[in-house]
Write an enzyme that holds these catalytic residues in place. Structure first.
Site, mmCIF file in Angstrom:
data_model
loop_
_atom_site.group_PDB
_atom_site.id
_atom_site.type_symbol
_atom_site.label_atom_id
_atom_site.label_comp_id
_atom_site.label_asym_id
_atom_site.label_seq_id
_atom_site.Cartn_x
_atom_site.Cartn_y
_atom_site.Cartn_z
ATOM 1 N N HIS A 130 0.851 -1.187 0.000
ATOM 2 C CA HIS A 130 0.000 0.000 0.000
ATOM 3 C C HIS A 130 0.896 1.250 0.000
ATOM 4 O O HIS A 130 1.837 1.337 0.786
ATOM 5 C CB HIS A 130 -0.906 -0.006 1.233
ATOM 6 C CG HIS A 130 -1.874 1.119 1.252
ATOM 7 N ND1 HIS A 130 -3.061 1.093 0.538
ATOM 8 C CD2 HIS A 130 -1.828 2.332 1.843
ATOM 9 C CE1 HIS A 130 -3.699 2.242 0.715
ATOM 10 N NE2 HIS A 130 -2.974 3.010 1.499
ATOM 11 N N LEU A 165 -10.089 -3.461 5.215
ATOM 12 C CA LEU A 165 -9.344 -2.820 4.123
ATOM 13 C C LEU A 165 -8.046 -2.201 4.627
ATOM 14 O O LEU A 165 -8.059 -1.328 5.496
ATOM 15 C CB LEU A 165 -10.217 -1.724 3.471
ATOM 16 C CG LEU A 165 -9.534 -0.907 2.365
ATOM 17 C CD1 LEU A 165 -9.232 -1.757 1.143
ATOM 18 C CD2 LEU A 165 -10.362 0.308 2.000
ATOM 19 N N ASP A 166 -6.924 -2.653 4.071
ATOM 20 C CA ASP A 166 -5.600 -2.099 4.401
ATOM 21 C C ASP A 166 -5.334 -2.116 5.903
ATOM 22 O O ASP A 166 -4.598 -1.275 6.417
ATOM 23 C CB ASP A 166 -5.463 -0.659 3.858
ATOM 24 C CG ASP A 166 -5.605 -0.624 2.341
ATOM 25 O OD1 ASP A 166 -5.200 -1.598 1.698
ATOM 26 O OD2 ASP A 166 -6.123 0.378 1.821
#
Lengths: 221, 221
Positions: A130, A165-166
């Site tokens: 990311h 998410l992430d």
């Protein structure tokens, strides 16, 4: 862990010689250009990642990254997600990966949320990269988010994938400065260079199994 | 901007000689030990911050930082917040600071949320230091939050204060690595060293007025 120094001879690209194949098999999921896929391919060729690249799967038939995989003589598979429920799609993905003996899944610009069906099938064996220092700036356009927020440092994060998410445990990070004359594109380009360095290192670290989770902290054994 | 190199002679501590007084006057708000206050005092003495220290205000009569201010012959003021509504308290704070000609307010471990009454009275002229790379880990115990989250890098942020907790435009940041053998205390100690370096630099930068806001980005003029 076996350490095969494979050099850059294309004939020694993982998968091409079953006798030299290490035990670990990587599956890479992409949706787009696959620049991190290329960094992984290069690292496997150079022996910086000691594993086979078993398959590259794209949910997007038009992903330019597919050509990079074919060029490296890695099996490619297009699994179009359109018209499928998320969990059904994930079941197909898992089946294709398991069929090929994949032990570590690397997301490289795979633009789909993974359901628990997927995450549970590869527990602590899915990595994502990311373009920010998580937990700052999760989600899309992290480089632009950081630039617009006015941070002086952002970076790159490689993390284990959870259903959030992430949000999974962090394996590796590297800070990247935001320069005075940066626009968001210049910043994104500088971040991308660091992605290509960090992801192979983090993959090799995870493959080495010299780590464990303490809570959500990834610590060395 | 005037640049008075004041040296470390205690007689030249700001406020002691009206003829040498620069135009800018700093008020520091504390609640506790005031270790960042000491870093500011040292930087003013060494001429790395070219401004007067007009007053140190604590909401806590027991704050050990008050002794540091007295030792440096800076005026101190205790304004106990107990029993006062937030906005009433902030009005008193503003009045005391304005009375002393304060042009820049520096929070140094001031454990109170500031209301719009305060923030509007010192528009873009209130600084805070926070022991993380914001926007990660706002709020209290940021060092422990970061350690527990398992980040590999955290850091220090100096930011302009808005009514949103730890949310104003970022003036300066520095990354700090989380080492393999760190516990949260070791990490906090390493962060604190960087706080003492960064805060004076950021204060001097803001005093120089060679910056402007673009959206929420602090950019050089």
């Amino acid at each position: 862990m076996p350490n095969h120094a494979m050099g850059s001879d294309p004939r020694t690209v993982p998968g091409s010689d079953p006798n030299q194949r290490p035990n670990q098999r990587i599956g890479v999921l992409i949706s787009g250009r696959g620049s991190n896929l290329q960094a992984i391919i290069d690292a496997v060729r150079a022996g910086r990642i000691t594993a086979d690249l078993a398959v590259v799967i794209s949910n997007n038939p038009e992903a330019p990254g597919l050509a990079k995989a074919r060029e490296a003589e890695i099996e490619t598979l297009v699994l179009d997600h359109r018209g499928k429920a998320r969990e059904d799609y994930d079941r197909i993905l898992v089946a294709e990966l398991k069929k090929r003996g994949v032990t570590l899944v690397c997301l490289a610009g795979f633009m789909r949320l993974l359901s628990p069906v997927f995450v549970d099938a590869f527990q602590n064996a899915i990595l994502n990269i990311h373009p920010s220092l998580l937990p700052s700036f999760p989600g899309t356009n992290a480089q632009y988010q950081a630039w617009q927020h006015g941070v002086k440092w952002t970076g790159v994060t490689v993390h284990l994938v959870s259903a959030e998410l992430d949000g999974g445990p962090i394996v590796a990070q590297v800070p990247v400065p935001v320069n005075e004359d940066d626009d968001a594109d210049a910043l994104a380009a500088r971040i991308l260079e660091k992605e290509h360095e960090l992801y192979p290192m983090a993959i090799q670290f995870v493959l080495g199994h010299q780590w464990r989770l303490e809570g959500r902290r990834v610590v060395r054994k």
